[in-house]
Write an enzyme that holds these catalytic residues in place. Structure first.
Site, mmCIF file in Angstrom:
data_model
loop_
_atom_site.group_PDB
_atom_site.id
_atom_site.type_symbol
_atom_site.label_atom_id
_atom_site.label_comp_id
_atom_site.label_asym_id
_atom_site.label_seq_id
_atom_site.Cartn_x
_atom_site.Cartn_y
_atom_site.Cartn_z
ATOM 1 N N ARG A 142 0.844 -1.210 0.000
ATOM 2 C CA ARG A 142 0.000 0.000 0.000
ATOM 3 C C ARG A 142 0.872 1.251 0.000
ATOM 4 O O ARG A 142 0.476 2.317 -0.456
ATOM 5 C CB ARG A 142 -0.983 0.018 1.178
ATOM 6 C CG ARG A 142 -1.804 1.310 1.235
ATOM 7 C CD ARG A 142 -3.086 1.204 2.056
ATOM 8 N NE ARG A 142 -2.922 0.452 3.274
ATOM 9 C CZ ARG A 142 -2.279 0.896 4.365
ATOM 10 N NH1 ARG A 142 -1.736 2.094 4.383
ATOM 11 N NH2 ARG A 142 -2.174 0.132 5.432
ATOM 12 N N ASP A 176 -9.177 16.761 -15.859
ATOM 13 C CA ASP A 176 -9.357 15.361 -16.233
ATOM 14 C C ASP A 176 -9.133 15.279 -17.740
ATOM 15 O O ASP A 176 -9.955 15.746 -18.524
ATOM 16 C CB ASP A 176 -10.768 14.908 -15.839
ATOM 17 C CG ASP A 176 -11.037 13.447 -16.187
ATOM 18 O OD1 ASP A 176 -10.379 12.920 -17.102
ATOM 19 O OD2 ASP A 176 -11.917 12.839 -15.543
HETATM 20 C C1 LIG Z 1 -14.294 6.781 -17.134
HETATM 21 C C2 LIG Z 1 -13.979 8.139 -16.716
HETATM 22 C C3 LIG Z 1 -13.738 8.448 -15.370
HETATM 23 C C4 LIG Z 1 -13.841 7.428 -14.270
HETATM 24 O O1 LIG Z 1 -12.930 6.399 -14.438
HETATM 25 P P1 LIG Z 1 -13.130 4.942 -13.784
HETATM 26 O O2 LIG Z 1 -11.854 4.265 -14.090
HETATM 27 O O3 LIG Z 1 -14.322 4.324 -14.462
HETATM 28 O O4 LIG Z 1 -13.377 5.132 -12.335
HETATM 29 C C5 LIG Z 1 -13.401 9.756 -15.061
HETATM 30 N N1 LIG Z 1 -13.330 10.714 -16.005
HETATM 31 C C6 LIG Z 1 -13.562 10.440 -17.305
HETATM 32 C C7 LIG Z 1 -13.458 11.542 -18.304
HETATM 33 C C8 LIG Z 1 -13.897 9.162 -17.709
HETATM 34 O O5 LIG Z 1 -14.131 8.911 -18.999
#
Ligand SMILES: *Cc1c(COP(=O)(O)O)cnc(C)c1O
Length: 393
Positions: free
Chosen positions: A59, A184
């Site tokens: 971890r 993101d």
């Molecule tokens: C899929 C996605 C997430 C979340 O990811 P997981 O691996 O499913 O938890 C976050 N942001 C975007 C833009 C995504 O496409």
């Protein structure tokens, strides 16, 4: 490890692994071990104190996870990357260490459904106010910024309308407000865009999408400077949403072919978008590589490829449902960025948890169909969409 080449295709194959450190193994080995034993108490103490590099408990640090983190950091040209158990764990992991009760987070609209849920259900419970900008426009974002703003949060490209956000403008806002810009960048990926070079402080990936690419691993990542990621890692070690070594090993293998796959997604995405744009049954195509897209100019400035996510609108919800059900090569399901093509109606998959009225405000119309273009032959994908659309003309 020193590398002879620093282009992304080379880094994808070699970064994070030195065969000479692993009995000559050409492929990174998998350290599927929770505990690492020390030769004696002095060594254990030295590792725990940080005086000596080593491993104690997975971890805290695991060699396979670390190798995958180094590969990702190299692809992004960043100092450091921290891997998480999923993309959502990475979203929480990037934000939580920097937010306390009374702080504000300014969010741009048009974000991933799971993140929307986190912002509306979890952050407010912790006493953090989420303020939603009226649009993706920097002036609308600026209108939400206050002295309590700690984070400006954006996604680019967005899902499902594939809008592009002006990162330098947001970075400037963040600096003026002494806030952090967190982005993101899941749908772009390091071949298509480098948000960290445009002023982003922390970059988030869902590795479940393009980075791994094979649809067989849940993964998340937070990428950025050593200083910021140190705080992210410390919080992660305490809260525990780490990546499993086996997942890291699969992710590392997925990343090795990242450039090849992404080039294919980019080329096929453009070909499919162009086909859809000239089709009589399609009212609108959302793809930043098309000149008709509202963010096309920005996309050209900020990106070097546009990926494989495309949304398009047909007459109504029934027509959309017919297209989805008639395709043969496109699997009906959520997710994006895998080698296999997928199709869905955002209203009943990725944005299912968003109230219908809010969905409409976000531009997610009933006739909207989203596709994730895989790495199949573009001609077959176009032929499949052509026969599926026939019924709606
Ligand atoms: C899929 C996605 C997430 C979340 O990811 P997981 O691996 O499913 O938890 C976050 N942001 C975007 C833009 C995504 O496409």
């Amino acid at each position: 490890m020193t590398l002879a080449g620093d282009h992304i295709g080379t880094l994808a194959v070699h970064a994070g692994h030195a065969p000479e450190d692993h009995l000559g193994a050409a492929v990174p080995p998998l350290y599927q071990s929770v505990t690492f034993v020390a030769p004696d108490s002095d060594t254990l103490e030295a590792i725990n104190d940080g005086r000596q590099r080593g491993y104690v408990y997975s971890r805290i640090r695991n060699p396979t996870v670390l190798a995958a983190e180094q590969r990702l950091a190299a692809l992004e040209g960043a100092q450091s990357a921290v891997l998480f158990a999923s993309g959502m764990a990475a979203v929480a992991g990037a934000l939580d260490p920097f937010l306390k009760a009374g702080d504000e987070l300014v969010a741009l609209p048009d974000i991933y459904g799971g993140t929307l849920r986190y912002f509306s259900e979890i952050l407010p419970q912790r006493g953090i106010d989420v303020r939603w900008a009226r649009s993706l426009d920097a002036t609308d974002v600026a209108a939400c910024v206050s002295p309590r703003t700690k984070i400006i949060y954006a996604e680019t490209p967005t899902n499902p309308l594939v809008r592009i956000v002006d990162l330098p403008a947001l970075a400037q806002l963040a600096v003026q407000a002494s806030a952090m810009l967190v982005v993101d960048g899941t749908l772009g990926g390091p071949l298509n865009q480098k948000p960290l070079d445009l002023g982003t402080h922390l970059l988030i990936h869902s590795g479940s999408k393009y980075l791994n690419g094979h649809g067989d691993v849940l993964a998340g990542a937070v990428v950025g400077s050593r200083d910021l990621t140190r705080r992210v890692r410390s919080a992660q070690q305490a809260s525990g949403a780490v990546m499993d070594p086996h997942a890291a090993w699969l992710l590392m293998r997925g990343m090795a072919t990242y450039e090849l796959r992404m080039q294919r997604h980019n080329a096929t995405g453009l070909a499919v978008a162009r086909f859809l744009e000239q089709h009589g049954a399609v009212r609108k195509v959302h793809f930043p590589g098309l000149a008709s897209h509202p963010d096309h100019q920005l996309a050209l400035q900020q990106m070097s490829g546009f990926g494989g996510l495309i949304s398009f609108e047909v007459a109504d919800a029934q027509a959309a449902r017919r297209v989805v059900d008639r395709t043969r090569l496109f699997g009906i399901g959520p997710s994006i960025g895998g080698i296999e093509s997928l199709i869905s109606q955002p209203g009943n998959t990725s944005h299912h948890s968003v109230p219908p009225q809010r969905r409409l405000e976000m531009g997610i119309t009933p006739g909207l169909v989203r596709i994730s273009v895989g790495i199949e032959d573009a001609r077959d994908l176009v032929a499949d969409l052509a026969q599926a659309l026939e019924a709606t003309e």
